[in-house]
Design an enzyme around this catalytic site. Structure first.
Site, PDB file in Angstrom:
ATOM      1  N   HIS A  17       0.845  -1.209   0.000  1.00  0.00           N
ATOM      2  CA  HIS A  17       0.000   0.000   0.000  1.00  0.00           C
ATOM      3  C   HIS A  17       0.879   1.258   0.000  1.00  0.00           C
ATOM      4  CE1 HIS A  17      -3.075  -2.591   2.410  1.00  0.00           C
ATOM      5  NE2 HIS A  17      -3.576  -2.425   1.196  1.00  0.00           N
ATOM      6  N   LYS A  41     -17.602  -5.615   9.342  1.00  0.00           N
ATOM      7  CA  LYS A  41     -16.395  -6.384   9.002  1.00  0.00           C
ATOM      8  C   LYS A  41     -15.598  -6.644  10.282  1.00  0.00           C
ATOM      9  CE  LYS A  41     -13.147  -6.486   5.166  1.00  0.00           C
ATOM     10  NZ  LYS A  41     -12.609  -5.745   4.038  1.00  0.00           N
ATOM     11  N   ARG A  90      -2.472  -6.285  -7.882  1.00  0.00           N
ATOM     12  CA  ARG A  90      -1.305  -7.156  -7.680  1.00  0.00           C
ATOM     13  C   ARG A  90      -1.208  -8.210  -8.763  1.00  0.00           C
ATOM     14  NH1 ARG A  90      -3.061  -8.505  -1.775  1.00  0.00           N
ATOM     15  NH2 ARG A  90      -4.911  -8.524  -3.062  1.00  0.00           N
ATOM     16  N   SER A 128      -2.869  -7.803   3.375  1.00  0.00           N
ATOM     17  CA  SER A 128      -3.111  -7.588   4.811  1.00  0.00           C
ATOM     18  C   SER A 128      -3.513  -8.897   5.479  1.00  0.00           C
ATOM     19  CB  SER A 128      -4.227  -6.561   5.014  1.00  0.00           C
ATOM     20  OG  SER A 128      -3.841  -5.320   4.490  1.00  0.00           O
TER      21      SER A 128
END
Ligand code: PNS
Length: 163
Positions: A17, A41, A90, A128
Protein backbone atom coordinates in the site's frame (compact mmCIF):
# COMPACT_ATOMS: atom_id res chain seq x y z
CA UNK A 1 -6.02 20.72 -8.30
CA UNK A 2 -5.61 17.01 -8.99
CA UNK A 3 -6.94 15.26 -5.91
CA UNK A 4 -7.25 11.49 -5.61
CA UNK A 5 -8.73 9.09 -3.09
CA UNK A 6 -6.95 5.83 -2.28
CA UNK A 7 -9.58 3.78 -0.42
CA UNK A 8 -9.19 0.52 1.43
CA UNK A 9 -9.54 -1.44 4.63
CA UNK A 10 -5.82 -1.15 5.49
CA UNK A 11 -6.13 -3.79 8.24
CA UNK A 12 -3.17 -3.25 8.50
CA UNK A 13 -1.41 -1.05 5.94
CA UNK A 14 1.32 -2.99 4.09
CA UNK A 15 4.52 -1.99 2.30
CA UNK A 16 2.59 -2.67 -0.92
CA UNK A 17 0.00 0.00 0.00
CA UNK A 18 2.75 2.44 0.97
CA UNK A 19 4.51 1.84 -2.36
CA UNK A 20 1.30 2.76 -4.22
CA UNK A 21 0.87 5.89 -2.04
CA UNK A 22 4.46 7.00 -2.63
CA UNK A 23 4.15 6.56 -6.38
CA UNK A 24 0.75 8.33 -6.56
CA UNK A 25 1.70 11.20 -4.29
CA UNK A 26 4.30 12.06 -6.94
CA UNK A 27 1.72 12.80 -9.64
CA UNK A 28 -1.33 14.10 -7.75
CA UNK A 29 -1.39 17.29 -5.73
CA UNK A 30 -3.32 15.72 -2.86
CA UNK A 31 -3.84 12.05 -2.05
CA UNK A 32 -6.52 11.19 0.48
CA UNK A 33 -6.10 7.76 1.99
CA UNK A 34 -9.65 6.73 2.90
CA UNK A 35 -10.09 4.02 5.52
CA UNK A 36 -13.40 2.19 5.33
CA UNK A 37 -15.28 2.22 8.62
CA UNK A 38 -17.32 -0.94 8.26
CA UNK A 39 -18.71 -2.15 11.60
CA UNK A 40 -19.95 -5.36 9.90
CA UNK A 41 -16.39 -6.38 9.00
CA UNK A 42 -14.41 -8.24 11.63
CA UNK A 43 -11.26 -6.10 11.57
CA UNK A 44 -8.17 -6.72 13.67
CA UNK A 45 -7.58 -3.00 14.21
CA UNK A 46 -10.30 -0.44 14.94
CA UNK A 47 -10.83 2.29 12.39
CA UNK A 48 -9.22 4.82 14.76
CA UNK A 49 -6.18 2.57 15.15
CA UNK A 50 -5.87 2.19 11.36
CA UNK A 51 -6.17 5.94 10.79
CA UNK A 52 -3.49 6.58 13.41
CA UNK A 53 -1.21 3.90 11.89
CA UNK A 54 -1.64 5.36 8.41
CA UNK A 55 -0.85 8.86 9.68
CA UNK A 56 2.33 7.52 11.24
CA UNK A 57 3.56 5.64 8.14
CA UNK A 58 2.70 8.43 5.66
CA UNK A 59 4.21 11.33 7.60
CA UNK A 60 7.10 11.55 5.09
CA UNK A 61 4.56 12.40 2.34
CA UNK A 62 3.28 15.94 2.97
CA UNK A 63 0.53 15.79 0.33
CA UNK A 64 -1.04 12.63 1.79
CA UNK A 65 -4.01 13.01 4.16
CA UNK A 66 -5.70 10.19 6.04
CA UNK A 67 -9.44 10.09 6.72
CA UNK A 68 -12.03 7.45 7.52
CA UNK A 69 -15.33 7.07 5.70
CA UNK A 70 -18.58 5.28 6.26
CA UNK A 71 -20.99 4.35 3.47
CA UNK A 72 -20.44 4.70 -0.25
CA UNK A 73 -17.04 5.59 -1.66
CA UNK A 74 -18.58 7.87 -4.30
CA UNK A 75 -20.32 9.90 -1.54
CA UNK A 76 -16.99 10.29 0.24
CA UNK A 77 -15.30 11.38 -3.02
CA UNK A 78 -17.97 14.03 -3.50
CA UNK A 79 -17.55 15.21 0.11
CA UNK A 80 -13.81 15.76 -0.37
CA UNK A 81 -14.25 17.00 -3.95
CA UNK A 82 -12.12 14.28 -5.58
CA UNK A 83 -12.89 12.81 -8.99
CA UNK A 84 -10.18 10.18 -9.08
CA UNK A 85 -10.01 6.86 -7.23
CA UNK A 86 -6.74 4.93 -7.09
CA UNK A 87 -6.60 1.17 -6.62
CA UNK A 88 -3.58 -1.11 -6.68
CA UNK A 89 -3.56 -4.31 -8.76
CA UNK A 90 -1.31 -7.16 -7.68
CA UNK A 91 -2.29 -9.90 -10.08
CA UNK A 92 -4.92 -10.95 -12.59
CA UNK A 93 -6.85 -12.48 -9.70
CA UNK A 94 -7.49 -8.97 -8.31
CA UNK A 95 -8.86 -7.80 -11.64
CA UNK A 96 -12.41 -9.13 -11.62
CA UNK A 97 -13.20 -7.73 -8.17
CA UNK A 98 -11.56 -4.40 -8.96
CA UNK A 99 -13.21 -4.10 -12.36
CA UNK A 100 -16.66 -4.76 -10.89
CA UNK A 101 -16.05 -2.18 -8.18
CA UNK A 102 -14.82 0.42 -10.69
CA UNK A 103 -17.87 -0.19 -12.90
CA UNK A 104 -20.19 -0.06 -9.87
CA UNK A 105 -18.71 3.25 -8.76
CA UNK A 106 -18.95 4.62 -12.29
CA UNK A 107 -22.62 3.66 -12.42
CA UNK A 108 -23.21 5.43 -9.10
CA UNK A 109 -21.34 8.55 -10.20
CA UNK A 110 -20.25 8.98 -13.79
CA UNK A 111 -17.91 11.86 -12.84
CA UNK A 112 -15.63 9.64 -10.78
CA UNK A 113 -12.91 7.66 -12.55
CA UNK A 114 -10.88 4.76 -11.15
CA UNK A 115 -7.29 4.26 -12.18
CA UNK A 116 -5.30 1.13 -11.42
CA UNK A 117 -1.65 1.16 -10.44
CA UNK A 118 0.22 -2.10 -10.81
CA UNK A 119 1.93 -3.34 -7.70
CA UNK A 120 5.73 -3.40 -7.66
CA UNK A 121 6.94 -6.95 -8.26
CA UNK A 122 8.36 -7.34 -4.75
CA UNK A 123 4.94 -6.63 -3.20
CA UNK A 124 2.86 -8.78 -5.55
CA UNK A 125 2.35 -11.56 -3.05
CA UNK A 126 1.63 -9.63 0.10
CA UNK A 127 -1.79 -8.85 1.50
CA UNK A 128 -3.11 -7.59 4.81
CA UNK A 129 -4.80 -10.94 5.45
CA UNK A 130 -1.66 -13.02 4.87
CA UNK A 131 0.33 -10.62 7.06
CA UNK A 132 -2.18 -11.03 9.91
CA UNK A 133 -1.97 -14.81 9.62
CA UNK A 134 1.85 -14.82 9.56
CA UNK A 135 2.07 -12.41 12.51
CA UNK A 136 -0.53 -14.35 14.51
CA UNK A 137 1.60 -17.49 14.33
CA UNK A 138 4.84 -15.65 15.10
CA UNK A 139 6.30 -15.61 11.55
CA UNK A 140 8.42 -12.73 10.28
CA UNK A 141 6.63 -9.87 8.56
CA UNK A 142 9.78 -7.74 8.39
CA UNK A 143 9.76 -7.12 4.62
CA UNK A 144 6.00 -6.73 4.43
CA UNK A 145 5.13 -3.90 6.83
CA UNK A 146 7.01 -0.95 8.35
CA UNK A 147 8.58 -1.64 11.80
CA UNK A 148 5.87 0.51 13.44
CA UNK A 149 3.11 -1.75 12.06
CA UNK A 150 5.07 -4.87 13.00
CA UNK A 151 5.12 -3.62 16.62
CA UNK A 152 1.39 -2.87 16.50
CA UNK A 153 0.70 -6.40 15.26
CA UNK A 154 2.83 -7.91 18.02
CA UNK A 155 1.11 -5.76 20.64
CA UNK A 156 -2.36 -6.65 19.33
CA UNK A 157 -1.73 -10.40 19.26
CA UNK A 158 -0.01 -10.33 22.69
CA UNK A 159 -2.94 -8.44 24.23
CA UNK A 160 -5.36 -10.98 22.71
CA UNK A 161 -3.42 -13.88 24.24
CA UNK A 162 -3.67 -12.26 27.67
CA UNK A 163 -7.50 -12.29 27.58
O1 PNS B 1 -8.94 -2.88 0.95
P1 PNS B 1 -10.25 -3.36 0.43
O2 PNS B 1 -11.02 -4.10 1.53
O3 PNS B 1 -10.13 -4.17 -0.83
O4 PNS B 1 -11.12 -2.05 0.08
C1 PNS B 1 -12.43 -2.14 -0.40
C2 PNS B 1 -13.12 -0.77 -0.42
C3 PNS B 1 -13.08 -0.09 0.94
C4 PNS B 1 -12.44 0.13 -1.43
C5 PNS B 1 -14.59 -1.01 -0.89
O5 PNS B 1 -15.15 -2.02 -0.12
C6 PNS B 1 -15.48 0.24 -0.79
O6 PNS B 1 -15.27 1.20 -1.48
N1 PNS B 1 -16.48 0.18 0.11
C7 PNS B 1 -17.40 1.28 0.33
C8 PNS B 1 -18.81 0.89 -0.06
C9 PNS B 1 -19.08 1.16 -1.52
O7 PNS B 1 -18.89 2.25 -2.02
N2 PNS B 1 -19.58 0.11 -2.23
C10 PNS B 1 -19.92 0.19 -3.62
C11 PNS B 1 -18.81 -0.37 -4.48
S1 PNS B 1 -19.33 -0.50 -6.17
Amino acid sequence: MLKAVYPGSFDPVTNGHIDIMERCSGFVEELIVAVLDNPAKNSLFTVDERVQQLKEVTKHMPNVKVKSFYGLLVDFCRQVDAKLVIRGLRAVTDFEYEFKMALGNKKLDDNIETIFISSSTKYMFISSSSIKEIAMFGGSVDDMVPPYIKDQLTEKFNSREEI
